[in-house]
Write a protein that holds these residues in place. Structure first.
Motif, short mmCIF file in Angstrom:
data_model
loop_
_atom_site.label_atom_id
_atom_site.label_comp_id
_atom_site.label_asym_id
_atom_site.label_seq_id
_atom_site.Cartn_x
_atom_site.Cartn_y
_atom_site.Cartn_z
N LEU A 6 12.19 2.61 -2.15
CA LEU A 6 10.83 2.24 -1.47
C LEU A 6 10.14 1.19 -2.45
O LEU A 6 10.28 1.09 -3.81
CB LEU A 6 9.77 3.29 -1.44
CG LEU A 6 10.32 4.86 -0.94
CD1 LEU A 6 9.10 5.89 -1.03
CD2 LEU A 6 11.01 4.59 0.64
N CYS A 7 9.36 0.39 -1.82
CA CYS A 7 8.49 -0.76 -2.41
C CYS A 7 7.46 0.12 -3.25
O CYS A 7 6.68 0.85 -2.56
CB CYS A 7 7.85 -1.61 -1.57
SG CYS A 7 6.61 -2.73 -2.01
N PRO A 8 7.16 0.06 -4.59
CA PRO A 8 6.31 0.73 -5.16
C PRO A 8 4.61 0.21 -4.76
O PRO A 8 3.85 1.02 -5.09
CB PRO A 8 6.29 0.33 -6.60
CG PRO A 8 7.21 -0.86 -6.62
CD PRO A 8 7.88 -0.78 -5.36
N LYS A 9 4.57 -0.74 -4.06
CA LYS A 9 3.26 -1.04 -3.59
C LYS A 9 2.94 -0.62 -2.21
O LYS A 9 1.89 0.08 -2.03
CB LYS A 9 2.98 -2.60 -3.68
CG LYS A 9 1.83 -3.19 -3.22
CD LYS A 9 1.30 -4.50 -3.73
CE LYS A 9 -0.34 -4.87 -3.13
NZ LYS A 9 -0.27 -5.67 -2.56
N CYS A 10 3.85 -1.08 -1.42
CA CYS A 10 3.29 -0.72 0.11
C CYS A 10 4.01 0.49 0.77
O CYS A 10 3.85 1.22 1.49
CB CYS A 10 3.63 -1.90 1.03
SG CYS A 10 5.64 -2.37 1.25
N GLY A 11 5.01 1.07 -0.20
CA GLY A 11 5.97 2.44 0.29
C GLY A 11 6.70 1.97 1.51
O GLY A 11 7.46 3.00 1.76
N PHE A 62 11.13 -9.80 -4.50
CA PHE A 62 9.97 -9.33 -3.77
C PHE A 62 10.25 -8.43 -2.84
O PHE A 62 11.45 -8.46 -2.24
CB PHE A 62 9.50 -10.59 -3.04
CG PHE A 62 9.12 -11.96 -3.91
CD1 PHE A 62 7.76 -12.13 -4.31
CD2 PHE A 62 10.05 -12.79 -4.35
CE1 PHE A 62 7.66 -12.92 -5.28
CE2 PHE A 62 9.76 -13.95 -5.36
CZ PHE A 62 8.45 -14.01 -5.60
N CYS A 63 9.32 -7.55 -2.47
CA CYS A 63 9.25 -6.57 -1.23
C CYS A 63 9.57 -7.56 0.03
O CYS A 63 8.60 -8.46 0.17
CB CYS A 63 8.33 -5.60 -1.43
SG CYS A 63 8.12 -4.64 0.24
N PRO A 64 10.22 -7.45 0.72
CA PRO A 64 10.69 -8.06 1.91
C PRO A 64 9.74 -7.85 3.22
O PRO A 64 9.35 -8.50 4.08
CB PRO A 64 12.00 -7.79 2.60
CG PRO A 64 12.24 -6.50 1.97
CD PRO A 64 11.68 -6.38 0.61
N ILE A 65 8.86 -6.52 2.74
CA ILE A 65 7.83 -6.03 3.86
C ILE A 65 6.69 -6.55 3.51
O ILE A 65 5.88 -7.38 4.32
CB ILE A 65 7.82 -4.70 3.81
CG1 ILE A 65 9.35 -4.24 4.27
CG2 ILE A 65 6.95 -4.16 5.02
CD1 ILE A 65 9.68 -2.76 4.03
N CYS A 66 5.99 -6.25 2.22
CA CYS A 66 4.78 -6.75 1.92
C CYS A 66 4.76 -7.89 0.85
O CYS A 66 3.41 -8.45 0.69
CB CYS A 66 3.82 -5.42 1.19
SG CYS A 66 4.29 -5.43 -0.60
N LYS A 67 5.70 -8.43 0.63
CA LYS A 67 5.84 -9.79 -0.19
C LYS A 67 5.59 -9.65 -1.59
O LYS A 67 5.57 -10.78 -2.12
CB LYS A 67 5.21 -10.94 0.36
CG LYS A 67 5.38 -10.84 2.01
CD LYS A 67 6.64 -11.56 2.43
CE LYS A 67 6.91 -12.05 3.74
NZ LYS A 67 7.63 -11.05 4.53
N VAL A 68 5.11 -8.34 -2.05
CA VAL A 68 4.60 -8.36 -3.58
C VAL A 68 5.75 -8.88 -4.37
O VAL A 68 7.09 -8.51 -4.18
CB VAL A 68 4.09 -7.12 -3.88
CG1 VAL A 68 5.30 -5.86 -3.90
CG2 VAL A 68 3.28 -7.10 -5.12
N ASN A 69 5.61 -9.36 -5.64
CA ASN A 69 6.43 -9.44 -6.63
C ASN A 69 6.72 -8.17 -7.33
O ASN A 69 5.82 -7.69 -7.55
CB ASN A 69 5.92 -10.71 -7.60
CG ASN A 69 7.16 -10.99 -8.52
OD1 ASN A 69 7.87 -10.23 -8.90
ND2 ASN A 69 7.06 -12.33 -8.88
#
Ligand SMILES: [Zn+2]
Length: 132
Positions: A6-11, A62-69
Protein backbone atom coordinates in the motif's frame (compact mmCIF):
# COMPACT_ATOMS: atom_id res chain seq x y z
CA UNK A 1 -4.78 -13.69 1.77
CA UNK A 2 -1.96 -12.68 -0.50
CA UNK A 3 0.69 -10.14 0.37
CA UNK A 4 -0.36 -6.62 -0.51
CA UNK A 5 1.54 -3.35 -0.78
CA UNK A 6 0.00 0.00 0.00
CA UNK A 7 0.94 3.63 -0.40
CA UNK A 8 1.79 4.94 3.11
CA UNK A 9 0.02 8.22 2.36
CA UNK A 10 -3.23 7.38 0.59
CA UNK A 11 -3.49 3.65 1.39
CA UNK A 12 -4.00 2.88 -2.29
CA UNK A 13 -3.18 -0.63 -3.47
CA UNK A 14 0.10 -0.75 -5.39
CA UNK A 15 -0.06 -4.50 -6.11
CA UNK A 16 -1.70 -5.21 -9.43
CA UNK A 17 -1.29 -8.23 -11.68
CA UNK A 18 1.46 -9.82 -9.60
CA UNK A 19 3.66 -6.72 -9.48
CA UNK A 20 4.11 -3.68 -7.29
CA UNK A 21 3.60 -0.64 -9.51
CA UNK A 22 5.16 2.78 -9.15
CA UNK A 23 5.41 5.88 -11.22
CA UNK A 24 8.98 7.15 -11.27
CA UNK A 25 11.39 9.75 -12.55
CA UNK A 26 15.01 9.22 -13.58
CA UNK A 27 17.88 11.65 -13.02
CA UNK A 28 16.91 13.56 -16.17
CA UNK A 29 13.42 14.10 -14.78
CA UNK A 30 11.86 11.79 -17.36
CA UNK A 31 8.78 9.90 -16.17
CA UNK A 32 7.96 6.21 -16.46
CA UNK A 33 6.32 3.27 -14.76
CA UNK A 34 8.27 0.66 -12.80
CA UNK A 35 6.96 -2.80 -11.94
CA UNK A 36 8.74 -4.52 -9.05
CA UNK A 37 8.49 -8.04 -7.72
CA UNK A 38 6.33 -8.43 -4.57
CA UNK A 39 8.93 -10.87 -3.20
CA UNK A 40 11.33 -9.04 -0.88
CA UNK A 41 14.90 -9.65 -2.01
CA UNK A 42 13.87 -10.26 -5.62
CA UNK A 43 15.22 -7.28 -7.56
CA UNK A 44 13.81 -8.10 -10.95
CA UNK A 45 12.18 -5.05 -12.43
CA UNK A 46 10.08 -4.34 -15.50
CA UNK A 47 10.22 -0.96 -17.20
CA UNK A 48 9.42 0.25 -20.69
CA UNK A 49 12.60 0.26 -22.82
CA UNK A 50 12.17 3.98 -23.52
CA UNK A 51 12.53 4.79 -19.81
CA UNK A 52 16.28 4.73 -19.16
CA UNK A 53 17.68 4.20 -15.70
CA UNK A 54 21.45 4.16 -15.23
CA UNK A 55 23.00 1.85 -12.66
CA UNK A 56 24.10 3.91 -9.67
CA UNK A 57 21.67 6.75 -10.36
CA UNK A 58 18.83 7.76 -8.09
CA UNK A 59 15.27 7.02 -9.12
CA UNK A 60 12.40 8.90 -7.49
CA UNK A 61 9.44 6.62 -6.77
CA UNK A 62 5.91 8.01 -6.59
CA UNK A 63 2.55 6.52 -5.70
CA UNK A 64 0.76 6.12 -9.03
CA UNK A 65 -2.55 6.89 -7.31
CA UNK A 66 -1.97 10.00 -5.15
CA UNK A 67 1.38 10.97 -6.76
CA UNK A 68 3.18 11.47 -3.44
CA UNK A 69 6.96 11.05 -3.49
CA UNK A 70 7.61 7.87 -1.48
CA UNK A 71 11.06 8.94 -0.25
CA UNK A 72 11.58 7.92 3.39
CA UNK A 73 13.04 11.20 4.66
CA UNK A 74 12.84 9.94 8.25
CA UNK A 75 15.28 7.12 7.43
CA UNK A 76 17.46 8.23 4.51
CA UNK A 77 16.98 10.34 1.39
CA UNK A 78 17.72 7.34 -0.85
CA UNK A 79 15.20 5.03 0.83
CA UNK A 80 11.73 4.44 -0.61
CA UNK A 81 8.83 3.59 1.73
CA UNK A 82 5.77 1.42 1.22
CA UNK A 83 3.45 -0.47 3.55
CA UNK A 84 3.26 -4.25 3.32
CA UNK A 85 0.29 -6.31 4.50
CA UNK A 86 1.46 -9.91 4.81
CA UNK A 87 -0.49 -13.14 4.36
CA UNK A 88 -1.48 -12.99 8.06
CA UNK A 89 -2.91 -9.47 7.60
CA UNK A 90 -0.02 -8.02 9.62
CA UNK A 91 1.33 -4.63 8.68
CA UNK A 92 5.01 -3.89 8.09
CA UNK A 93 6.92 -0.92 6.80
CA UNK A 94 9.10 -1.83 3.85
CA UNK A 95 11.97 0.32 2.68
CA UNK A 96 14.15 -0.22 -0.36
CA UNK A 97 16.95 1.70 -2.01
CA UNK A 98 16.00 4.07 -4.80
CA UNK A 99 19.53 3.86 -6.17
CA UNK A 100 19.46 1.67 -9.26
CA UNK A 101 21.56 -1.45 -8.77
CA UNK A 102 21.65 -1.16 -5.00
CA UNK A 103 20.06 -4.35 -3.68
CA UNK A 104 18.83 -3.34 -0.31
CA UNK A 105 15.45 -3.85 1.37
CA UNK A 106 14.31 -3.61 4.99
CA UNK A 107 11.11 -4.97 6.45
CA UNK A 108 10.40 -3.22 9.72
CA UNK A 109 7.85 -4.35 12.29
CA UNK A 110 7.34 -3.16 15.85
CA UNK A 111 10.37 -4.95 17.28
CA UNK A 112 11.85 -6.74 14.32
CA UNK A 113 13.95 -5.63 11.37
CA UNK A 114 14.58 -8.03 8.51
CA UNK A 115 17.04 -7.13 5.80
CA UNK A 116 17.36 -8.38 2.26
CA UNK A 117 19.91 -7.77 -0.49
CA UNK A 118 23.67 -7.69 -0.70
CA UNK A 119 24.12 -3.96 -0.01
CA UNK A 120 21.68 -3.74 2.89
CA UNK A 121 24.59 -3.39 5.34
CA UNK A 122 25.23 0.08 3.87
CA UNK A 123 21.97 1.35 5.34
CA UNK A 124 21.66 -0.80 8.44
CA UNK A 125 22.86 1.93 10.78
CA UNK A 126 20.02 4.27 9.78
CA UNK A 127 17.50 1.67 10.91
CA UNK A 128 19.41 0.62 14.01
CA UNK A 129 19.59 4.21 15.24
CA UNK A 130 15.85 4.54 14.92
CA UNK A 131 14.45 1.26 16.14
CA UNK A 132 16.83 -0.34 18.63
ZN1 LIG B 1 -0.75 7.22 -2.60
Amino acid sequence: MKTDFLCPKCGGHLSVGGFVIFSATNIKGEQGLILLSPHLGDYSKIIHPSFKILVGSKVNYFCPICKVNLVAHEIHQDMVHMVMIDENSEKHNVYFSGIEGEFCTFKVSDKNIEKFGETSANYEKFFAARHI
